[in-house]
Motif scaffolding. Structure first.
Motif, PDB file in Angstrom:
ATOM      1  N   GLN A   1       0.838  -1.194   0.000  1.00 54.17           N
ATOM      2  CA  GLN A   1       0.000   0.000   0.000  1.00 54.17           C
ATOM      3  C   GLN A   1       0.873   1.245   0.000  1.00 54.17           C
ATOM      4  O   GLN A   1       2.072   1.177   0.308  1.00 54.17           O
ATOM      5  N   CYS A   2       0.241   2.378  -0.340  1.00 51.43           N
ATOM      6  CA  CYS A   2       0.962   3.647  -0.365  1.00 51.43           C
ATOM      7  C   CYS A   2       0.112   4.731   0.270  1.00 51.43           C
ATOM      8  O   CYS A   2      -1.110   4.779   0.066  1.00 51.43           O
ATOM      9  N   GLU A   3       0.768   5.597   1.043  1.00 57.59           N
ATOM     10  CA  GLU A   3       0.103   6.734   1.658  1.00 57.59           C
ATOM     11  C   GLU A   3       0.895   8.001   1.358  1.00 57.59           C
ATOM     12  O   GLU A   3       2.129   7.989   1.368  1.00 57.59           O
ATOM     13  N   SER A   4       0.176   9.084   1.072  1.00 55.47           N
ATOM     14  CA  SER A   4       0.807  10.371   0.834  1.00 55.47           C
ATOM     15  C   SER A   4      -0.212  11.469   1.123  1.00 55.47           C
ATOM     16  O   SER A   4      -1.391  11.337   0.774  1.00 55.47           O
ATOM     17  N   GLU A   5       0.246  12.539   1.771  1.00 54.74           N
ATOM     18  CA  GLU A   5      -0.637  13.652   2.082  1.00 54.74           C
ATOM     19  C   GLU A   5      -0.801  14.609   0.913  1.00 54.74           C
ATOM     20  O   GLU A   5      -1.529  15.592   1.018  1.00 54.74           O
ATOM     21  N   GLY A   6      -0.144  14.308  -0.191  1.00 47.17           N
ATOM     22  CA  GLY A   6      -0.296  15.132  -1.378  1.00 47.17           C
ATOM     23  C   GLY A   6       1.034  15.539  -1.965  1.00 47.17           C
ATOM     24  O   GLY A   6       2.108  15.132  -1.495  1.00 47.17           O
ATOM     25  N   ALA A   7       0.976  16.349  -3.025  1.00 45.10           N
ATOM     26  CA  ALA A   7       2.185  16.778  -3.719  1.00 45.10           C
ATOM     27  C   ALA A   7       3.101  17.543  -2.763  1.00 45.10           C
ATOM     28  O   ALA A   7       2.655  18.406  -1.998  1.00 45.10           O
ATOM     29  N   GLY A   8       4.404  17.211  -2.806  1.00 46.47           N
ATOM     30  CA  GLY A   8       5.384  17.866  -1.965  1.00 46.47           C
ATOM     31  C   GLY A   8       5.425  17.385  -0.535  1.00 46.47           C
ATOM     32  O   GLY A   8       6.214  17.907   0.272  1.00 46.47           O
ATOM     33  N   GLN A   9       4.587  16.400  -0.184  1.00 44.08           N
ATOM     34  CA  GLN A   9       4.493  15.937   1.204  1.00 44.08           C
ATOM     35  C   GLN A   9       5.144  14.570   1.423  1.00 44.08           C
ATOM     36  O   GLN A   9       4.965  13.974   2.482  1.00 44.08           O
ATOM     37  N   GLY A  10       5.869  14.071   0.446  1.00 42.34           N
ATOM     38  CA  GLY A  10       6.513  12.780   0.594  1.00 42.34           C
ATOM     39  C   GLY A  10       5.523  11.634   0.461  1.00 42.34           C
ATOM     40  O   GLY A  10       4.312  11.837   0.259  1.00 42.34           O
ATOM     41  N   ALA A  11       6.016  10.409   0.573  1.00 47.52           N
ATOM     42  CA  ALA A  11       5.169   9.220   0.437  1.00 47.52           C
ATOM     43  C   ALA A  11       5.751   8.091   1.273  1.00 47.52           C
ATOM     44  O   ALA A  11       6.957   8.043   1.529  1.00 47.52           O
TER      45      ALA A  11
END
Length: 427
Positions: A408-418
């Protein structure tokens, strides 16, 4: 008195006659309805006595007789196809009181006619007095089943070829990732050799050769000669450092080549049978995967943090398949950090237990992933890289499922890392 009896007898007789007529009419009506039902069905219906003679046959049965043998079934006649040993066996079985069924094929005008034939016993009290034959033309159904079977075989072949293509893509992708490390190591070795201090040693040897006839005086009186021992000592130390540096890089290069061999070997084995499961210490394997990218990570200024829980240990997996997943995740993290252009590039590796699962996380503070992209991230062919082909994460997700886990993958959005999280069942 006799007149009264005569009148009573006549009255009863007339009433009995009326009742009999009514009963006959009802019987004829029921018979007509039964015949209407038999004639309206598309099935062949034939009633046979114990000797196999025809008692009655509907229009479909007569049409079939005309079609197959060129004559109509007549009352009291035998069915020609009753001569078939299989049908005779079914008929005799029905006379014992058991329902019998068989599919048979008859040649009609050069084309096989497939019939589904059923014999049912006819009882009179506790005695079987004959059998009813029900038959249906299932030729179209059998032909459709044959076409479906052929289509299924075709789909199996297509699926097999697609699987072979996916395996080949997996080999190319994983070998390509490792070849990047091989290329970096090779360039590093070349640059170190080009800038090597060994050229200074050649000059020193030439200087000694020029002063070979007065070597003592040269070392004691000539300013260059007096510096010669210190120069040789410094040169020796520099060459030793170069040697250690080149040997370390060659060791990494060898590890990368070994990984390529492992990937190719694993895929060759996977084409024949599933990979061998073995007990794998995940922190150790994660460090091995990290070493494949160590040189490029150091040169890019990427800071590495390891957060390995002491209790988190081993899983039973295919070692090389897990290594492929980890190498892909680290490669994606490196790309995300390079594209971010931020000075504080950071990569965090975490290994921890979560119930009966082992959780492996690869987290970066790179470019991040937009929500609309996050939903399609593991789809085959989807990529955000200019030179990408969209197979790396898709194959990694499939491999994780084959290992009994999930990716799975989680990210808070562009520029916020993953953060990519791989979960596997604990050994």
């Amino acid at each position: 008195m006799s007149w009264a009896l005569s009148w009573l007898y006549g009255t009863v007789r007339e009433e009995s006659q009326v009742e009999l007529e009514r009963a006959l009419q009802t019987l004829r009506g029921s018979e007509g309805k039964l015949l209407s039902v038999l004639e309206s069905t598309e099935d062949v219906v034939v009633a046979l006595d114990r000797e196999g003679r025809v008692i009655t046959a509907n229009l479909m049965a007569k049409a079939l007789g005309q079609r197959v043998y060129g004559r109509t079934l007549e009352r009291g006649g035998h069915l020609d196809w009753m001569a078939s040993p299989g049908l005779q066996t079914l008929f005799q079985g029905a006379l014992t009181g058991k329902r019998q069924r068989l599919e048979m094929s008859l040649p009609v005008q050069g084309r096989p006619l497939t019939l589904d034939v059923t014999f049912n016993p006819v009882w009179e009290g506790e005695r079987v007095v004959g059998a009813t034959l029900f038959s249906r033309d299932v030729t179209e159904r059998k032909e459709a089943e044959a076409r479906l079977a052929e289509l299924h075989r075709g789909l199996v072949d297509v699926s097999r070829h697609a699987g072979m293509a996916e395996i080949a893509t997996g080999v190319l992708h994983n070998v390509g990732n490792t070849l990047n490390s091989v290329n970096v190591s090779a360039h590093f070795v070349v640059e170190r050799l080009r800038g090597s201090r060994s050229a200074g040693l050649d000059k020193a040897v030439e200087l000694l050769r020029e002063n070979a006839s007065r070597l003592g005086a040269f070392l004691e009186e000539d300013p260059r000669g007096r510096q010669f021992p210190a120069y040789l000592a410094a040169l020796s130390g520099q060459l030793a450092q170069e040697r250690e540096s080149v040997l370390e890089e060659l060791r990494r290069l060898t590890e990368s080549v070994d990984h390529i061999k492992s990937v190719v070997s694993m895929q060759q084995q996977h084409a024949r049978f599933s990979g061998v499961l073995e007990r794998v210490e995940v922190p150790t394997l994660l460090d091995d995967a990290m070493r494949l990218h160590a040189v490029s990570f150091e040169r890019l200024g990427i800071q590495l943090r390891r957060e390995y829980t002491a209790s988190a240990s081993a899983v039973m997996v295919d070692r090389h398949k897990l290594l492929q997943i980890l190498v892909n995740l680290l490669s994606n993290a490196r790309h995300a950090l390079v594209e971010s252009q931020r000075p504080d590039k950071q990569l965090t590796l975490r290994v921890e237990e979560a119930g009966a699962r082992l959780r492996i996380a690869v987290a970066d503070n790179g470019v991040g992933i937009a929500p609309e992209i996050l939903q399609r991230l593991f789809s085959q062919g989807f990529t955000t890289k200019k030179d990408g082909h969209g197979f790396g994460l898709h194959i990694s997700a499939l491999s994780a499922e084959e290992l009994g886990g999930s990716l799975q993958c989680e990210s808070e959005g562009a520029g916020q890392g993953a953060t990519f999280t791989l979960e596997l069942p604990l050994a």
